[in-house]
Design an enzyme around this catalytic site. Structure first.
Site, PDB file in Angstrom:
ATOM      1  N   ASP A   1       0.871  -1.165   0.000  1.00 50.38           N
ATOM      2  CA  ASP A   1       0.000   0.000   0.000  1.00 50.38           C
ATOM      3  C   ASP A   1       0.923   1.235   0.000  1.00 50.38           C
ATOM      4  O   ASP A   1       2.073   1.149   0.450  1.00 50.38           O
ATOM      5  CB  ASP A   1      -0.870  -0.020   1.266  1.00 50.38           C
ATOM      6  CG  ASP A   1      -1.603   1.287   1.476  1.00 50.38           C
ATOM      7  OD1 ASP A   1      -2.325   1.710   0.559  1.00 50.38           O
ATOM      8  OD2 ASP A   1      -1.427   1.910   2.553  1.00 50.38           O
TER       9      ASP A   1
ATOM     10  N   ASP B   1       0.113   5.110   0.857  1.00 45.87           N
ATOM     11  CA  ASP B   1       0.033   6.124   1.924  1.00 45.87           C
ATOM     12  C   ASP B   1       0.250   5.479   3.289  1.00 45.87           C
ATOM     13  O   ASP B   1      -0.538   4.622   3.706  1.00 45.87           O
ATOM     14  CB  ASP B   1      -1.354   6.793   1.915  1.00 45.87           C
ATOM     15  CG  ASP B   1      -1.610   7.601   0.648  1.00 45.87           C
ATOM     16  OD1 ASP B   1      -0.807   8.475   0.334  1.00 45.87           O
ATOM     17  OD2 ASP B   1      -2.626   7.328  -0.022  1.00 45.87           O
TER      18      ASP B   1
HETATM   19  O1  LIG Z   1      -8.006  11.520  -2.610  1.00 48.84           O
HETATM   20  P1  LIG Z   1      -7.051  10.536  -3.127  1.00 48.84           P
HETATM   21  O2  LIG Z   1      -5.649  11.063  -3.309  1.00 48.84           O
HETATM   22  O3  LIG Z   1      -7.544   9.834  -4.342  1.00 48.84           O
HETATM   23  O4  LIG Z   1      -6.868   9.438  -2.007  1.00 48.84           O
HETATM   24  C1  LIG Z   1      -7.915   8.624  -1.551  1.00 48.84           C
HETATM   25  C2  LIG Z   1      -7.505   7.910  -0.270  1.00 48.84           C
HETATM   26  O5  LIG Z   1      -6.320   7.145  -0.514  1.00 48.84           O
HETATM   27  C3  LIG Z   1      -5.925   6.315   0.553  1.00 48.84           C
HETATM   28  O6  LIG Z   1      -4.738   5.677   0.198  1.00 48.84           O
HETATM   29  C4  LIG Z   1      -5.717   7.127   1.820  1.00 48.84           C
HETATM   30  O7  LIG Z   1      -5.496   6.237   2.877  1.00 48.84           O
HETATM   31  C5  LIG Z   1      -6.911   7.996   2.107  1.00 48.84           C
HETATM   32  O8  LIG Z   1      -6.655   8.852   3.182  1.00 48.84           O
HETATM   33  C6  LIG Z   1      -7.225   8.835   0.890  1.00 48.84           C
HETATM   34  O9  LIG Z   1      -8.290   9.684   1.170  1.00 48.84           O
END
Ligand SMILES: O=P(O)(O)OC[C@H]1O[C@@H](O)[C@H](O)[C@@H](O)[C@@H]1O
Length: 247
Positions: free
Chosen positions: A17, A19
């Site tokens: 993963d 983030d």
């Molecule tokens: O808004 P994005 O960049 O598409 O990300 C969506 C989600 O992606 C996930 O990886 C994160 O854990 C979330 O916090 C985040 O909101």
């Protein structure tokens, strides 16, 4: 940490993963969610004459938003507060109080922080991923984020993955978001490796649930905030505080 001894070169693939596992961006998302939801909740509570209960950057983030695709995150938190908003449409203006409008607002805040601070890579992940790739382990990055490719590019780590399955790819292929295992299974397919020969690395509850549902050999919970018990409870086979705890 559990008693299971995991040595990654004994497996064919490692699926990470992004983030919170690879990049220090979970906090960027959490802060952006808080700023966006607090502004909305403040107005919403004044309009109804109700007390303002702010978004909790830890409790609410981990329970309702972490790991989910953007608009699932909006829906999940609003449902927890008993708030229903119209869906709106993809690309809704930030000014609109719709699920998509709130999502656009949160993303604008994420973009501001990324433009200002860039993307930081966790050094413990970087150290191990290079060793594991040298040992012949295939690697993939998986993320619900629509910003995944831009983030790994900005961090200069795109070359360290043999496959990427992110929010954009999921949208294109119609994959279900975490906690469904679709994006991890698609990553294993792109690596030409069975889930049963692959290790998943996840920091989110919805992510370890997805790894466990996908029949992967091992789900490693990356508990950078000390949340070991939560990750084990929801499907991690083993947890670490830092990835260098594993060989
Ligand atoms: O808004 P994005 O960049 O598409 O990300 C969506 C989600 O992606 C996930 O990886 C994160 O854990 C979330 O916090 C985040 O909101």
């Amino acid at each position: 940490m559990s008693a299971i001894k995991v040595e990654i070169p004994g497996y064919q693939a490692a699926i990470f993963d992004m983030d919170g596992v690879v990049t220090r961006t979970a906090t960027v998302h959490a802060r952006a969610w808080k700023e966006m939801f607090d502004e909305f909740l403040q107005r919403y509570s004044v309009e109804r004459g109700e007390p303002f209960v702010p978004f909790d950057e830890e409790g609410d983030y981990f329970a309702y938003v972490d790991g989910l695709p953007r608009h699932d995150g909006v829906r999940s938190f609003l449902a927890a507060r008993g708030i229903e908003l119209p869906e709106g449409e993809h690309g809704d203006l930030q000014e609109l109080d719709t699920v998509h409008g709130l999502g656009s607002r949160k993303d604008a805040l994420v973009q501001q922080v990324l433009a200002r601070d860039g993307v930081e890579v966790f050094p413990d992940w970087l150290e191990r991923v290079k060793e594991w790739r040298q040992a012949g382990v295939k690697t993939a990055i998986v993320s619900s984020s629509l910003n995944c490719q831009a983030m790994i590019r900005a961090a200069g780590i795109e070359e360290l993955f043999d496959a990427r399955v992110d929010g954009a790819v999921s949208r294109e292929l119609g994959l279900k978001g975490k906690p469904d295992p679709d994006i991890f299974i698609e990553a294993a397919r792109r690596l030409d490796v069975e889930p049963s020969a692959s290790v998943v690395f996840e920091d989110a509850i919805s992510g370890v649930q997805a790894g466990a549902a996908g029949g992967f050999a091992v789900v490693v919970g990356v508990a950078r905030h000390g949340n070991h018990a939560d990750l084990i409870e929801h499907g991690a086979d083993v947890t670490v505080s830092e990835i260098t705890e594993l060989k």
